[in-house]
Design a protein around this motif. Structure first.
Motif, PDB file in Angstrom:
ATOM      1  N   GLY A   1       0.819  -1.201   0.000  1.00 34.88           N
ATOM      2  CA  GLY A   1       0.000   0.000   0.000  1.00 34.88           C
ATOM      3  C   GLY A   1       0.854   1.253   0.000  1.00 34.88           C
ATOM      4  N   HIS A   2       0.183   2.390  -0.049  1.00 34.16           N
ATOM      5  CA  HIS A   2       0.904   3.665  -0.089  1.00 34.16           C
ATOM      6  C   HIS A   2       1.802   3.856   1.128  1.00 34.16           C
ATOM      7  N   ARG A   3       1.333   3.460   2.312  1.00 35.47           N
ATOM      8  CA  ARG A   3       2.144   3.633   3.523  1.00 35.47           C
ATOM      9  C   ARG A   3       3.467   2.898   3.385  1.00 35.47           C
ATOM     10  N   GLU A   4       3.401   1.637   2.987  1.00 37.17           N
ATOM     11  CA  GLU A   4       4.611   0.833   2.833  1.00 37.17           C
ATOM     12  C   GLU A   4       5.488   1.360   1.699  1.00 37.17           C
TER      13      GLU A   4
ATOM     14  N   TYR B   1      -1.588  11.827   4.978  1.00 36.35           N
ATOM     15  CA  TYR B   1      -2.574  10.855   5.447  1.00 36.35           C
ATOM     16  C   TYR B   1      -1.941   9.778   6.323  1.00 36.35           C
ATOM     17  N   HIS B   2      -0.820   9.227   5.869  1.00 35.83           N
ATOM     18  CA  HIS B   2      -0.209   8.092   6.575  1.00 35.83           C
ATOM     19  C   HIS B   2       0.767   8.497   7.674  1.00 35.83           C
ATOM     20  N   PHE B   3       1.421   9.665   7.529  1.00 36.02           N
ATOM     21  CA  PHE B   3       2.469  10.017   8.486  1.00 36.02           C
ATOM     22  C   PHE B   3       2.284  11.386   9.127  1.00 36.02           C
TER      23      PHE B   3
ATOM     24  N   SER C   1      -0.712  11.396   0.343  1.00 32.48           N
ATOM     25  CA  SER C   1      -0.423  10.146   1.060  1.00 32.48           C
ATOM     26  C   SER C   1       0.540  10.361   2.221  1.00 32.48           C
TER      27      SER C   1
ATOM     28  N   LEU D   1       7.474  10.959   8.343  1.00 35.76           N
ATOM     29  CA  LEU D   1       7.782   9.842   7.444  1.00 35.76           C
ATOM     30  C   LEU D   1       9.267   9.509   7.509  1.00 35.76           C
TER      31      LEU D   1
ATOM     32  N   THR E   1       3.781   7.582  -5.224  1.00 40.21           N
ATOM     33  CA  THR E   1       2.517   7.860  -4.544  1.00 40.21           C
ATOM     34  C   THR E   1       2.146   9.317  -4.818  1.00 40.21           C
TER      35      THR E   1
ATOM     36  N   SER F   1       8.473   6.870  -4.277  1.00 38.68           N
ATOM     37  CA  SER F   1       7.483   5.877  -3.839  1.00 38.68           C
ATOM     38  C   SER F   1       6.344   5.695  -4.839  1.00 38.68           C
TER      39      SER F   1
END
Length: 186
Positions: A2-5, A41-43, A38, A49, A34, A32
């Motif tokens: 996924g985008h996080r990874e 959103y994720h970090f 993202s 990040l 992305t 990445s």
């Protein structure tokens, strides 16, 4: 993945090639594959990040260290520390750029309380894990884990810096283990 990874892996690659201080959000997005949203959103931020990538990169050295330690079951703690430090040296020499990025990230904790908290939690856990590995015991009391783990981490951090600054004159794992034996026997 996924985008996080994807973001985390891209950040780790960039840390190894550009260093902590020179990475932009656009670099992270390009590496990445992305998008800028993202990261938030994720970090929460580019810095969060990068901090997560630095912390996660510590785990990348685990294989080297585990191989070195697993080759020495039943040895005295100083011998196991020597094997552990051999693994650390292989990690530094095998991925100097990532080791440098970690040092750059450490310099940021003064200005990033969340990084300080993450590093503090990582060190707290690492103290117990390193002490358990060196003493070959999981049933350590808190004081023993803190003392033994803190000494080992101080040696590890100093060793990494010496290998980054001057690998030709940096001590070997055997040098440091011999020095600890000398101190302990005095």
């Amino acid at each position: 993945m996924g985008h996080r990874e994807d973001l985390l892996e891209g950040a780790k690659r960039l840390l190894a090639t550009k260093g902590y201080a020179h990475i932009t959000a656009r670099d992270l997005v390009a590496e990445s594959e992305t998008n800028l949203a993202s990261i938030g959103y994720h970090f929460g931020s580019k810095e969060a990040l990068l901090n997560a990538a630095v912390i996660d990169s510590f785990n990348d050295w685990d294989e080297e260290i585990e191989r070195a330690i697993d080759a020495r079951p039943g040895d005295a703690p100083a011998d196991r520390l020597e094997a552990f430090l051999d693994g650390v040296i292989r990690g530094v020499t095998g991925n100097r750029a990532l080791a440098m990025a970690s040092v750059q990230a450490f310099a940021q904790f003064e200005y990033a309380p969340e990084l300080r908290d993450q590093l503090a939690a990582t060190y707290d856990q690492a103290r117990r894990e390193v002490a358990a590995v060196l003493l070959e015991r999981d049933d350590l009391d808190d004081d023993t884990a803190r003392r033994v783990g803190s000494l080992a981490l101080a040696v590890i951090n100093g060793l990494v810096l010496q290998w980054l600054i001057d690998p030709e004159r940096a001590p070997s794992a055997a040098d440091l283990a011999a020095a600890l034996r000398t101190i302990a026997s005095s």
